[in-house]
Write an enzyme that holds these catalytic residues in place. Structure first.
Site, PDB file in Angstrom:
ATOM      1  N   ASP A   1      -4.142   0.951  -9.913  1.00 33.54           N
ATOM      2  CA  ASP A   1      -5.579   0.520 -10.007  1.00 33.54           C
ATOM      3  C   ASP A   1      -6.089   0.295 -11.414  1.00 33.54           C
ATOM      4  O   ASP A   1      -6.715  -0.854 -11.636  1.00 33.54           O
ATOM      5  CB  ASP A   1      -6.402   1.570  -9.439  1.00 33.54           C
ATOM      6  CG  ASP A   1      -6.175   1.897  -7.871  1.00 33.54           C
ATOM      7  OD1 ASP A   1      -5.428   1.217  -7.296  1.00 33.54           O
ATOM      8  OD2 ASP A   1      -6.721   3.224  -7.507  1.00 33.54           O
TER       9      ASP A   1
ATOM     10  N   THR B   1       2.745   2.162  -2.217  1.00 34.31           N
ATOM     11  CA  THR B   1       4.129   1.948  -2.791  1.00 34.31           C
ATOM     12  C   THR B   1       4.106   2.284  -4.230  1.00 34.31           C
ATOM     13  O   THR B   1       5.078   2.563  -4.918  1.00 34.31           O
ATOM     14  CB  THR B   1       4.498   0.359  -2.632  1.00 34.31           C
ATOM     15  OG1 THR B   1       3.189  -0.346  -3.089  1.00 34.31           O
ATOM     16  CG2 THR B   1       4.876  -0.037  -1.185  1.00 34.31           C
ATOM     17  N   ASP B   2       3.013   2.204  -4.927  1.00 34.49           N
ATOM     18  CA  ASP B   2       3.002   2.542  -6.207  1.00 34.49           C
ATOM     19  C   ASP B   2       3.392   3.672  -6.704  1.00 34.49           C
ATOM     20  O   ASP B   2       4.336   3.709  -7.596  1.00 34.49           O
ATOM     21  CB  ASP B   2       1.569   2.031  -6.992  1.00 34.49           C
ATOM     22  CG  ASP B   2       0.456   3.202  -6.488  1.00 34.49           C
ATOM     23  OD1 ASP B   2       0.686   3.885  -5.508  1.00 34.49           O
ATOM     24  OD2 ASP B   2      -0.509   3.070  -7.176  1.00 34.49           O
TER      25      ASP B   2
ATOM     26  N   GLY C   1     -12.556   1.715  -1.193  1.00 33.21           N
ATOM     27  CA  GLY C   1     -11.251   1.472  -1.519  1.00 33.21           C
ATOM     28  C   GLY C   1     -11.099   0.162  -2.549  1.00 33.21           C
ATOM     29  O   GLY C   1     -10.014  -0.429  -2.654  1.00 33.21           O
TER      30      GLY C   1
ATOM     31  N   GLU D   1       0.988  -1.125   0.116  1.00 33.94           N
ATOM     32  CA  GLU D   1      -0.076  -0.019   0.240  1.00 33.94           C
ATOM     33  C   GLU D   1       0.852   1.082   0.024  1.00 33.94           C
ATOM     34  O   GLU D   1       1.939   1.349   0.719  1.00 33.94           O
ATOM     35  CB  GLU D   1      -0.874   0.217   1.186  1.00 33.94           C
ATOM     36  CG  GLU D   1      -2.286   0.142   0.909  1.00 33.94           C
ATOM     37  CD  GLU D   1      -3.038  -0.871   0.034  1.00 33.94           C
ATOM     38  OE1 GLU D   1      -2.988  -0.210  -1.362  1.00 33.94           O
ATOM     39  OE2 GLU D   1      -3.151  -1.837   0.174  1.00 33.94           O
TER      40      GLU D   1
ATOM     41  N   TYR E   1      -3.899  12.008   0.934  1.00 32.37           N
ATOM     42  CA  TYR E   1      -3.359  11.244  -0.109  1.00 32.37           C
ATOM     43  C   TYR E   1      -2.307  12.115  -0.696  1.00 32.37           C
ATOM     44  O   TYR E   1      -1.115  11.608  -0.824  1.00 32.37           O
ATOM     45  CB  TYR E   1      -4.187  10.717  -1.099  1.00 32.37           C
ATOM     46  CG  TYR E   1      -3.709   9.572  -2.105  1.00 32.37           C
ATOM     47  CD1 TYR E   1      -3.693   8.363  -1.737  1.00 32.37           C
ATOM     48  CD2 TYR E   1      -3.015  10.156  -3.260  1.00 32.37           C
ATOM     49  CE1 TYR E   1      -2.982   7.680  -2.905  1.00 32.37           C
ATOM     50  CE2 TYR E   1      -2.430   9.241  -4.061  1.00 32.37           C
ATOM     51  CZ  TYR E   1      -2.576   7.973  -3.949  1.00 32.37           C
ATOM     52  OH  TYR E   1      -2.019   7.132  -4.785  1.00 32.37           O
TER      53      TYR E   1
HETATM   54  C1  GLA Z   1      -5.207   4.329  -4.258  1.00 30.04           C
HETATM   55  C2  GLA Z   1      -4.552   4.865  -5.092  1.00 30.04           C
HETATM   56  C3  GLA Z   1      -3.436   3.871  -5.522  1.00 30.04           C
HETATM   57  C4  GLA Z   1      -2.625   3.607  -4.506  1.00 30.04           C
HETATM   58  C5  GLA Z   1      -3.423   3.147  -3.412  1.00 30.04           C
HETATM   59  C6  GLA Z   1      -2.691   3.064  -1.937  1.00 30.04           C
HETATM   60  O1  GLA Z   1      -5.923   3.345  -4.354  1.00 30.04           O
HETATM   61  O2  GLA Z   1      -5.600   4.976  -6.552  1.00 30.04           O
HETATM   62  O3  GLA Z   1      -2.764   4.429  -6.794  1.00 30.04           O
HETATM   63  O4  GLA Z   1      -1.702   4.479  -4.151  1.00 30.04           O
HETATM   64  O5  GLA Z   1      -4.244   4.228  -2.974  1.00 30.04           O
HETATM   65  O6  GLA Z   1      -1.795   1.822  -2.318  1.00 30.04           O
END
Ligand code: GLA
Length: 365
Positions: A153, A20-21, A105, A18, A204
């Site tokens: 995502d 990390t992307d 989520g 989580e 975020y």
């Molecule tokens: C959201 C964002 C993703 C990622 C997650 C956390 O879903 O859309 O890109 O950063 O949060 O892992």
């Protein structure tokens, strides 16, 4: 051009990895059974119309320009992103029907973007590659709607395959399918905590900014490049926030790779331990959990879960629990009681396996 085309693409849960992307790190999502569907029909002019089965609403857009906070932006933004890249995309009527729960989520927005790009690609015969489709779907969210999410995502929605988790290296954007087949005596439960997460608010973006600041101070391109965590934390000195954020990202990246090894060895106990460590790190170091989410994890562990963690961007949303199948009923009852005792809204529990992603669905159609 054909007359009509349909795209279908699912929501996702991230098993581990989580936040990390956007640090060029690793993620490990699976696709869910809930899907968004977009039916696209060509028009004689350049206009775009979008209708929503759920909202019972529709809009007609003759001049496509980026806009924030509009439900139709997840669909229209894809057409905009394609045109920006020089693709010959004419006017189109798009009918959206999505069954991915909102605010959980579970990437309801990426599912819509992915379904749209599949439909528009097919309608205009664009011949986009899976990588192109993901890039365009992400651009709709980042550049059209201005939501600063990372690359996970849309790729999860488009590239996941049935029976597998998808390891993505978010630097190279290379995918690897990793078998995710639970034995019959284990169940993956999803708890909707009914505390909606909101990505468009500041938290975020703030986390993202802290990571970039830490990487700058450490002299690396991204936190993914930190190889000596102790030395890095020492260098960040007494900036407690940057120390915690960095520790989460670096240890979480390691956990994703360890989780892949655990899956390959079918070592579910180890996989569960890594889920727990991930949750603790999100709670204590990244500070993105909330009381409803932490309670769901506590209730899951009290019911014998091998592991449990929040999934997605945080501040609410969905909790995963890897449970002995026989413990599912006990868990659901305990969770309802624990939530009621704390005055939280009743949670909903469902279960999932690794379902097909959007491209796989299209290939089968
Ligand atoms: C959201 C964002 C993703 C990622 C997650 C956390 O879903 O859309 O890109 O950063 O949060 O892992």
């Amino acid at each position: 051009m054909t007359e009509h085309a349909r795209g279908v693409s699912p929501g996702r849960v991230n098993l581990i990895g989580e936040h990390t992307d956007y640090n060029d790190g690793y993620v490990l999502p699976i696709a869910l059974g809930w899907r968004a569907q977009v039916d696209a029909t060509g028009r004689d002019d350049d206009a775009v119309t979008v209708s929503s089965a759920q909202l019972g609403d529709s809009v007609h857009i003759s001049d496509l320009t980026p806009v924030a906070h509009q439900w139709w932006g997840y669909v229209a933004g894809v057409v905009w992103a394609l045109r920006q890249r020089g693709h010959a995309v004419g006017g189109v009527d798009m009918a959206l029907d999505s069954h991915v729960p909102l605010g959980g989520g579970l990437s309801s927005s990426a599912a819509i973007e992915a379904a749209t790009v599949l439909a528009v690609d097919a309608l205009f015969g664009l011949g986009l590659s899976p990588a192109d489709m993901a890039e365009v779907a992400q651009a709709a969210e980042n550049d059209f709607l201005g939501i600063p999410t990372g690359p996970m995502d849309q790729r999860a929605s488009l590239w996941c395959t049935e029976g597998n988790a998808l390891l993505i290296d978010c630097r190279t954007l290379e995918p690897r399918q990793v078998p995710f087949a639970l034995p019959a005596d284990l169940t993956l439960a999803l708890v909707d905590t009914h505390s909606p997460h909101v990505l468009a608010d500041g938290a975020y973006a703030q986390r993202r900014a802290s990571c970039h600041r830490a990487a700058d101070l450490l002299g690396v391109a991204a936190l993914r490049d930190v190889t000596d965590l102790d030395a890095a934390l020492e260098k960040l000195g007494d900036d407690d926030i940057l120390v915690r954020r960095t520790r989460h990202v670096v240890t979480e990246n390691d956990r994703v790779l360890d989780a892949v090894a655990a899956l390959e060895a079918e070592n579910w106990n180890r996989f569960g331990e890594l889920m727990n460590a991930s949750h603790n790190s999100m709670r204590d170091d990244y500070e993105i959990t909330v009381p409803t989410v932490d309670q769901a994890v506590t209730s899951a562990l009290a019911s014998g879960a091998l592991g449990s963690r929040m999934t997605g961007g945080g501040f609410g949303g969905t909790v995963l629990a890897l449970l002995p199948t026989v413990a599912l009923e006990d868990f659901t009852a305990r969770l309802q009681d624990d939530y009621a005792a704390r005055g939280f809204d009743a949670p909903t529990v469902t279960t999932t396996t690794a379902c097909p992603g959007g491209i796989e669905l299209r290939d089968r159609a």
